[in-house]
Design a protein around this motif. Structure first.
Motif, PDB file in Angstrom:
ATOM      1  N   TYR A  44      -3.060  -9.504   9.921  1.00  0.00           N
ATOM      2  CA  TYR A  44      -2.368  -8.701   8.905  1.00  0.00           C
ATOM      3  C   TYR A  44      -0.969  -8.418   9.442  1.00  0.00           C
ATOM      4  CZ  TYR A  44      -1.685  -3.912   6.770  1.00  0.00           C
ATOM      5  OH  TYR A  44      -1.221  -2.775   6.170  1.00  0.00           O
ATOM      6  N   ASN A  91      -2.061  -5.975  12.296  1.00  0.00           N
ATOM      7  CA  ASN A  91      -3.427  -5.471  12.376  1.00  0.00           C
ATOM      8  C   ASN A  91      -4.339  -6.670  12.538  1.00  0.00           C
ATOM      9  OD1 ASN A  91      -2.785  -2.706  12.047  1.00  0.00           O
ATOM     10  ND2 ASN A  91      -2.542  -3.031   9.856  1.00  0.00           N
ATOM     11  N   LYS A 114       1.078   4.783   1.770  1.00  0.00           N
ATOM     12  CA  LYS A 114       0.490   5.464   2.930  1.00  0.00           C
ATOM     13  C   LYS A 114       0.530   6.982   2.834  1.00  0.00           C
ATOM     14  CE  LYS A 114       0.733   2.052   6.581  1.00  0.00           C
ATOM     15  NZ  LYS A 114       1.526   0.896   6.146  1.00  0.00           N
ATOM     16  N   ARG A 171      -7.378  -7.122  11.324  1.00  0.00           N
ATOM     17  CA  ARG A 171      -8.484  -7.055  10.350  1.00  0.00           C
ATOM     18  C   ARG A 171      -7.891  -6.829   8.962  1.00  0.00           C
ATOM     19  NH1 ARG A 171      -6.549  -2.210   8.643  1.00  0.00           N
ATOM     20  NH2 ARG A 171      -5.567  -1.228  10.411  1.00  0.00           N
ATOM     21  N   ASP A 197       0.836  -1.200   0.000  1.00  0.00           N
ATOM     22  CA  ASP A 197       0.000   0.000   0.000  1.00  0.00           C
ATOM     23  C   ASP A 197       0.871   1.250   0.000  1.00  0.00           C
ATOM     24  OD1 ASP A 197       0.810   0.182   2.650  1.00  0.00           O
ATOM     25  OD2 ASP A 197      -1.182   0.726   3.387  1.00  0.00           O
ATOM     26  N   GLY A 249      -4.738   6.979   5.558  1.00  0.00           N
ATOM     27  CA  GLY A 249      -5.192   5.597   5.704  1.00  0.00           C
ATOM     28  C   GLY A 249      -4.649   4.720   4.581  1.00  0.00           C
ATOM     29  N   GLY A 251      -6.739  -5.089   5.627  1.00  0.00           N
ATOM     30  CA  GLY A 251      -6.184  -3.754   5.371  1.00  0.00           C
ATOM     31  C   GLY A 251      -7.022  -3.004   4.353  1.00  0.00           C
ATOM     32  N   ASP A 252      -6.987  -1.690   4.458  1.00  0.00           N
ATOM     33  CA  ASP A 252      -7.714  -0.815   3.549  1.00  0.00           C
ATOM     34  C   ASP A 252      -6.716   0.205   3.028  1.00  0.00           C
ATOM     35  OD1 ASP A 252      -9.484   0.884   2.312  1.00  0.00           O
ATOM     36  OD2 ASP A 252     -10.910   0.959   3.965  1.00  0.00           O
ATOM     37  N   PRO A 253      -6.375   0.246   1.746  1.00  0.00           N
ATOM     38  CA  PRO A 253      -7.048  -0.324   0.584  1.00  0.00           C
ATOM     39  C   PRO A 253      -6.466  -1.619   0.019  1.00  0.00           C
ATOM     40  CG  PRO A 253      -5.498   1.309  -0.200  1.00  0.00           C
ATOM     41  CD  PRO A 253      -5.318   1.213   1.295  1.00  0.00           C
ATOM     42  N   GLU A 254      -5.588  -2.341   0.717  1.00  0.00           N
ATOM     43  CA  GLU A 254      -5.023  -3.562   0.124  1.00  0.00           C
ATOM     44  C   GLU A 254      -6.108  -4.578  -0.248  1.00  0.00           C
ATOM     45  OE1 GLU A 254      -3.921  -2.082   2.972  1.00  0.00           O
ATOM     46  OE2 GLU A 254      -1.923  -2.808   3.487  1.00  0.00           O
TER      47      GLU A 254
END
Ligand code: AMP
Ligand code: GLY
Length: 402
Positions: free
Chosen positions: A245, A261, A191, A263, A189, A203, A265-268
């Motif tokens: 993650y 993490n 950042k 949960r 990603d 994000g 990932g956003d935007p992966e």
């Protein structure tokens, strides 16, 4: 559960499963509303979510964001008899507390940055708790360090200091059932807010998958990073059921963990899931049951690139109420458009947040996926629309980035 681009991408993938009967989202967004029913219950309202899950007789809850997990939403649902893909509050501490994560890493011997007793540049200062991507300060100079120490003390009094590592970064996700881990294709990603990795952290402004791993195998990462951490969390009485993650840095002596993490990932996620073969819903349900034995999630030989379309002043400020045009054109051009911060006002799609839309395209190569994603992103218009122009540019040009 959730309302961003990650949850839209999850909803889309789950909706492809032949095993799906009904899809409900809380609170969801206008993109998810095209795939299922949205209910106005917030992700931090554990009682409201349990009541909704019971009323709808849902068979599986998939939790998107970290804050409700760290606050214990998965525990509340499980105690209420609802199957959940998402860790307990105890296991979510792997993201919720940097000190806890360090303690687990040290106990397992999984390679990470060394903790430093004294803050002296070069070093990295990290606030202990959740900070929505704003709690980490890379300090190369004394001035940066002074600024970081002021900033972390404003976030709370606990922080960690560690050595500054150099190297390309990589996100490796694994679906976990408390003991077993099934790895997903790696992604990278972006950042920083601006081209050339300039400007403040956000994000995430884009992502791509796959990532050339420079001799590192996905299966090895899962065996040497995810599995020992799962074993340690289980031994501590807080088995991890959900998406683990690992944020890695590929250092000269091998991959090292920068963070975990609890949960997706956003935007992966918006780049990874469109490449995934196999039944994600079946895998998440199996993980929630504690039974991932025999489950595999392959990916195509293709590539995907995701561009985040943000509001003009993101990350400082979002935008709301500006009409959005061109989504249908972008989709007709073959891209997937995920809603990250949108709303419907009188039937018109408008901006409602900082990151507004995520445009993903796939292709036989990263170069092809990238060209398609940018062509589609260009066709979307709203007041102040801004996106980075250099997502995946190095990787698509064939330069080694691993
Ligand atoms: P984290 O939230 O811990 O992933 O940190 C956010 C970002 O800070 C990472 O993606 C890295 O770019 C950077 N970072 C974190 N820890 C380190 C480290 N020890 N050395 C260099 N950069 C780091
Ligand atoms: N893309 C980084 C994250 O989801 O934390």
């Amino acid at each position: 559960m959730g309302s961003g681009g990650r949850e839209h991408a999850l909803a889309r993938k789950l909706a492809e499963s032949p095993r799906l009967t009904e899809l409900h989202a809380a609170p969801g967004n206008p993109g998810i509303a095209q795939l299922g029913s949205c209910h106005p219950v917030r992700a931090d309202d554990a009682e409201g979510l349990l009541a909704l899950a019971r009323a709808l007789a849902v068979e599986l809850v998939v939790v998107g964001p970290e804050a409700p997990l760290v606050a214990g939403v998965a525990d509340a649902l499980r105690h209420g008899g609802i199957a959940v893909f998402g860790p307990s509050a105890g296991a979510a501490r792997i993201e919720g507390s940097k000190r806890f994560a360090k303690d687990v890493l040290h106990a397992t011997g999984v390679p990470t940055a060394e903790s430093l007793a004294v803050a002296r540049p070069p070093c990295v200062v990290k606030a202990d708790g959740l900070a929505a991507g704003k709690g980490v300060f890379v300090c190369r100079t004394q001035a940066e360090l002074d600024e970081a120490l002021t900033a972390v003390s404003a976030l709370g009094d606990r922080f960690v200091v560690e050595e500054l590592l150099e190297g390309p970064e990589l996100s490796v996700f694994a679906v976990c059932d408390g003991a077993r881990a099934v790895g997903l294709p790696p992604a990278r990603d972006f950042k920083r807010a601006f081209d050339g990795d300039d400007g403040p952290n956000t994000g995430g402004m884009g992502a791509y998958s796959p990532v050339p791993l420079a001799g590192v195998e996905l299966a090895d990462v899962v065996t040497t990073v995810h599995e020992p951490v799962l074993a340690e969390l289980a031994e501590r009485g807080t088995p991890f059921i959900g998406l683990l993650y690992a944020g890695l840095m590929l250092c000269e002596d091998g991959p090292r963990v920068l963070e975990f993490n609890c949960r997706f990932g956003d935007p992966e996620t918006q780049a990874i899931l469109p490449r995934l073969d196999g039944d994600l819903l079946g895998a998440l349900a199996a993980a929630a049951r504690g039974d991932l034995a025999g489950v595999a999630l392959g990916s195509g030989e293709n590539a995907a690139v995701t561009i985040v379309l943000a509001a003009r002043d993101y990350p400082a400020r979002g935008d709301s109420g500006s009409p959005i045009e061109g989504v249908a054109e972008a989709e007709a051009a073959g891209a997937l458009v995920f809603h990250a911060g949108t709303a419907l006002r009188g039937g018109t799609l408008v901006t409602n947040g900082g990151r507004i839309l995520d445009v993903t395209a796939t292709g036989a190569t990263l170069a092809e996926a990238r060209a398609r994603a940018y062509a589609a992103a260009e066709s979307i218009r709203f007041e102040g629309v801004r996106f980075r122009g250099d997502i995946a540019v190095e990787a698509a040009s064939g330069a080694t980035v691993g």
